[in-house]
Design a protein around this motif. Structure first.
Motif, PDB file in Angstrom:
ATOM      1  N   ASP A   1      26.904  -9.721   4.237  1.00  0.00           N
ATOM      2  CA  ASP A   1      26.350  -8.580   4.979  1.00  0.00           C
ATOM      3  C   ASP A   1      25.064  -8.937   5.722  1.00  0.00           C
ATOM      4  O   ASP A   1      24.689  -8.253   6.682  1.00  0.00           O
ATOM      5  CB  ASP A   1      26.069  -7.410   4.032  1.00  0.00           C
TER       6      ASP A   1
ATOM      7  N   PHE B   1      25.609  -9.964   9.799  1.00  0.00           N
ATOM      8  CA  PHE B   1      26.116  -9.143  10.898  1.00  0.00           C
ATOM      9  C   PHE B   1      25.271  -9.366  12.146  1.00  0.00           C
ATOM     10  O   PHE B   1      24.049  -9.464  12.068  1.00  0.00           O
ATOM     11  CB  PHE B   1      26.073  -7.657  10.533  1.00  0.00           C
TER      12      PHE B   1
ATOM     13  N   ASP C   1      23.423  -4.568  16.260  1.00  0.00           N
ATOM     14  CA  ASP C   1      24.344  -3.537  16.756  1.00  0.00           C
ATOM     15  C   ASP C   1      24.609  -3.642  18.252  1.00  0.00           C
ATOM     16  O   ASP C   1      25.700  -3.282  18.717  1.00  0.00           O
ATOM     17  CB  ASP C   1      23.789  -2.143  16.443  1.00  0.00           C
TER      18      ASP C   1
ATOM     19  N   HIS D   1      30.085  -7.724  19.430  1.00  0.00           N
ATOM     20  CA  HIS D   1      30.781  -6.582  18.854  1.00  0.00           C
ATOM     21  C   HIS D   1      31.831  -6.028  19.814  1.00  0.00           C
ATOM     22  O   HIS D   1      31.662  -6.052  21.032  1.00  0.00           O
ATOM     23  CB  HIS D   1      29.794  -5.469  18.499  1.00  0.00           C
TER      24      HIS D   1
ATOM     25  N   HIS E   1      32.460   3.370  18.347  1.00  0.00           N
ATOM     26  CA  HIS E   1      31.829   2.811  17.147  1.00  0.00           C
ATOM     27  C   HIS E   1      32.200   1.335  17.062  1.00  0.00           C
ATOM     28  O   HIS E   1      33.364   0.975  17.223  1.00  0.00           O
ATOM     29  CB  HIS E   1      32.334   3.553  15.903  1.00  0.00           C
ATOM     30  N   ASN E   2      31.208   0.491  16.821  1.00  0.00           N
ATOM     31  CA  ASN E   2      31.501  -0.929  16.659  1.00  0.00           C
ATOM     32  C   ASN E   2      32.451  -1.154  15.485  1.00  0.00           C
ATOM     33  O   ASN E   2      32.357  -0.472  14.466  1.00  0.00           O
ATOM     34  CB  ASN E   2      30.218  -1.716  16.402  1.00  0.00           C
ATOM     35  N   ASN E   3      33.343  -2.115  15.655  1.00  0.00           N
ATOM     36  CA  ASN E   3      34.220  -2.504  14.561  1.00  0.00           C
ATOM     37  C   ASN E   3      33.500  -3.566  13.735  1.00  0.00           C
ATOM     38  O   ASN E   3      33.460  -4.739  14.107  1.00  0.00           O
ATOM     39  CB  ASN E   3      35.544  -3.041  15.105  1.00  0.00           C
ATOM     40  N   TYR E   4      32.941  -3.135  12.615  1.00  0.00           N
ATOM     41  CA  TYR E   4      32.196  -4.037  11.737  1.00  0.00           C
ATOM     42  C   TYR E   4      33.098  -4.713  10.707  1.00  0.00           C
ATOM     43  O   TYR E   4      32.598  -5.471   9.864  1.00  0.00           O
ATOM     44  CB  TYR E   4      31.085  -3.279  11.010  1.00  0.00           C
ATOM     45  N   ASP E   5      34.390  -4.461  10.765  1.00  0.00           N
ATOM     46  CA  ASP E   5      35.300  -4.935   9.738  1.00  0.00           C
ATOM     47  C   ASP E   5      36.159  -6.103  10.193  1.00  0.00           C
ATOM     48  O   ASP E   5      37.246  -6.337   9.657  1.00  0.00           O
ATOM     49  CB  ASP E   5      36.158  -3.773   9.245  1.00  0.00           C
TER      50      ASP E   5
ATOM     51  N   ALA F   1      32.408  -9.804  14.051  1.00  0.00           N
ATOM     52  CA  ALA F   1      31.208  -8.987  13.962  1.00  0.00           C
ATOM     53  C   ALA F   1      30.086  -9.695  13.210  1.00  0.00           C
ATOM     54  O   ALA F   1      28.964  -9.192  13.160  1.00  0.00           O
ATOM     55  CB  ALA F   1      31.521  -7.656  13.278  1.00  0.00           C
ATOM     56  N   LEU F   2      30.404 -10.854  12.652  1.00  0.00           N
ATOM     57  CA  LEU F   2      29.456 -11.593  11.825  1.00  0.00           C
ATOM     58  C   LEU F   2      29.246 -12.999  12.360  1.00  0.00           C
ATOM     59  O   LEU F   2      30.159 -13.615  12.901  1.00  0.00           O
ATOM     60  CB  LEU F   2      29.962 -11.680  10.387  1.00  0.00           C
TER      61      LEU F   2
ATOM     62  N   TYR G   1      26.300   3.990   4.698  1.00  0.00           N
ATOM     63  CA  TYR G   1      26.263   2.770   5.495  1.00  0.00           C
ATOM     64  C   TYR G   1      25.321   2.935   6.675  1.00  0.00           C
ATOM     65  O   TYR G   1      25.061   4.049   7.129  1.00  0.00           O
ATOM     66  CB  TYR G   1      27.676   2.423   5.999  1.00  0.00           C
TER      67      TYR G   1
END
Length: 204
Positions: free
Chosen positions: A42, A45, A48, A53, A61-65, A69-70, A148
């Protein structure tokens, strides 16, 4: 690239579904093993507003999954520099203490995060690999009780979190080296301890 120091380390990968128990297990191991470094995915990341992203389909909404994204390359490099002894400031550290488990002349690294084992360079350097799973309803219930930053928006779990998890889980299931853990059970730590004992870990 990892140098000759890699033989001095036991690397444990802890991955899997959101709210499945990854951080709990990583913290339990951190309190049990010695000496040990912990790397949390975590922390890697992208900001934002990063161009890395992408938006979750149909949502603002950003796709953080997703892995993109990392900054997984930076995470991997931080792990490697710790192994090679060049810089050990990236992961959190716990030293030797009575009552902990150790393997003579070895140190431990715990790598924790929802897709760390889907990133091949990290997966390949792990000695032990664990992946948490949950059923949809249980996962959604747990996720709804977590906060979150940024917060989930309506539809994010259904349209991004769960579909992406299923995609990455399918990859994991093709790797026979990875032990699947049921996030509703309470035996994860005992399973890892058993595996560590097979590698020669004993209590100080």
């Amino acid at each position: 690239m990892i140098g000759d120091q890699s033989d001095n380390w036991i690397i444990i990968g802890v991955s899997g579904v959101t709210c499945g128990g990854k951080t709990t297990l990583a913290n339990q191991l951190k309190n049990m093993l010695a000496p040990v470094y912990v790397f949390h995915q975590d922390k890697y990341f992208y900001p934002d507003d990063s161009p890395h992203h992408v938006k979750c389909g149909g949502l603002d909404h950003n796709n953080y999954d997703i892995l993109s994204a990392l900054d997984m390359e930076s995470m991997y490099n931080d792990i490697v520099t710790t192994i090679d002894g060049e810089d050990r400031s990236h992961g959190s550290f716990r030293g030797r203490r009575e009552g902990r488990m150790e393997i003579e002349e070895k140190s431990f690294i715990i790598v924790e995060g929802f897709t760390v084992l889907n990133y091949a360079p990290i997966n390949e350097i792990c000695d032990l690999r664990y992946y948490f799973v949950l059923e949809y309803e249980e996962c959604m219930f747990r996720r709804s009780h977590r906060l979150y930053d940024p917060p989930d928006i309506e539809g994010y779990f259904e349209q991004c979190v769960w579909p992406e998890h299923l995609k990455y889980k399918a990859e994991i299931e093709r790797d026979a080296r990875i032990t699947i853990l049921d996030g509703t059970q309470h035996d994860a730590l005992s399973i890892v301890v058993r595996d560590l004992e097979h590698l020669g870990a004993t209590y100080i």
